[in-house]
Design a protein around this motif. Structure first.
Motif, PDB file in Angstrom:
ATOM      1  N   TYR A 144       0.827  -1.202   0.000  1.00  0.00           N
ATOM      2  CA  TYR A 144       0.000   0.000   0.000  1.00  0.00           C
ATOM      3  C   TYR A 144       0.864   1.255   0.000  1.00  0.00           C
ATOM      4  N   LYS A 148      -4.033   5.722   2.540  1.00  0.00           N
ATOM      5  CA  LYS A 148      -5.032   4.642   2.478  1.00  0.00           C
ATOM      6  C   LYS A 148      -5.184   4.061   1.083  1.00  0.00           C
ATOM      7  N   ARG A 149      -4.106   3.935   0.344  1.00  0.00           N
ATOM      8  CA  ARG A 149      -4.214   3.362  -0.994  1.00  0.00           C
ATOM      9  C   ARG A 149      -3.676   1.935  -0.985  1.00  0.00           C
ATOM     10  N   ASP A 150      -4.581   0.973  -0.839  1.00  0.00           N
ATOM     11  CA  ASP A 150      -4.205  -0.436  -0.852  1.00  0.00           C
ATOM     12  C   ASP A 150      -4.147  -0.937  -2.291  1.00  0.00           C
TER      13      ASP A 150
END
Length: 245
Positions: A144, A148-150
């Motif tokens: 990631y 919050k960018r998985d």
């Protein structure tokens, strides 16, 4: 030679051919770099002066230009034709044929490898998993980007995109998070196999930060005096006549 002897020799020949075929190289044998956890906290850099954080007129202008361009791109995005988008993606691939990915573990150990920009994110996952210890390989993990960018392989919007399309080219740092929280502690060493950890080297030191020249420094007393003299020269004649009275 009898038929039985001939038939018994066939499997032997086949096994010899298979033995002569070289196995495919494992991911762990491919070129990559391993960096030891950095010790930046022990030697904190000297504090920067307040002037360093004061934006200049050029900085503000560049930020405004960038913001305007981004806003315009978001506005025009729905109107772009598919051919236009594909042409832009091809231009990026031609410009950045390879993408360097750095994987950072919670103890700040880092793996670095260069991939073809046309690869998918699953190639990065496979590379990392190949270097994990045998007892850790079955445990799922997520790559990631903060906050919050998985980049999950199970997500079709991520799985079917190239590294360029994921905006990871020409280089990016990805953090790693295990489903087993006990492996995510900062005091837990990266669960890599011993042969990988034995190749670890120190992180290259960042270039020194040069002192930012202060725009106020050029505003000397001489400039003030010259400014004052220029103001005095521009005093209207009617005002001078009033002073003489």
């Amino acid at each position: 030679m009898s038929e039985a002897e001939a038939s018994s020799s066939l499997p032997v020949a086949a096994s010899n051919d298979a033995a002569q075929t070289p196995p495919a190289p494992a991911l762990a044998e491919q070129s990559f770099k391993v960096y030891k956890p950095s010790d930046d906290t022990s030697a904190a850099p000297a504090p920067l002066p307040d002037e360093y954080f004061t934006p200049t007129a050029a900085d503000l202008k560049a930020a405004q230009t960038q913001l305007a361009a981004r806003t315009q791109a978001l506005t025009n995005a729905p109107l772009k034709l598919k051919a236009t988008r594909e042409a832009e993606e091809k231009a990026k691939q031609d410009r950045w044929p390879t993408t360097t990915i750095r994987i950072r573990f919670t103890d700040r150990t880092q793996l670095e490898k260069t991939f073809p920009s046309t690869n998918k994110i699953r190639t990065v996952y496979a590379f990392v998993r190949e270097l994990l210890r045998e007892d850790v390989k079955p445990i799922k993990f997520v790559l990631y980007q903060p906050p919050k960018r998985d980049l999950r392989v199970s997500d079709p919007k991520v799985r079917d995109q190239t590294l360029v399309q994921l905006q990871l080219a020409p280089s990016s740092v990805l953090l790693l998070r295990f489903e087993d929280e006990s492996l995510n502690m900062s005091n837990v060493p990266a669960p890599l196999i011993g042969t990988v950890l034995s190749q670890a080297i120190d992180m290259p030191k960042p270039p020194p930060i040069e002192d930012k020249p202060s725009s106020k420094a050029g505003f000397s007393k001489d400039s003030k005096s010259s400014l004052g003299s220029s103001v005095e020269k521009k005093v209207p004649k009617w005002f001078k006549a009033g002073l003489k009275k």
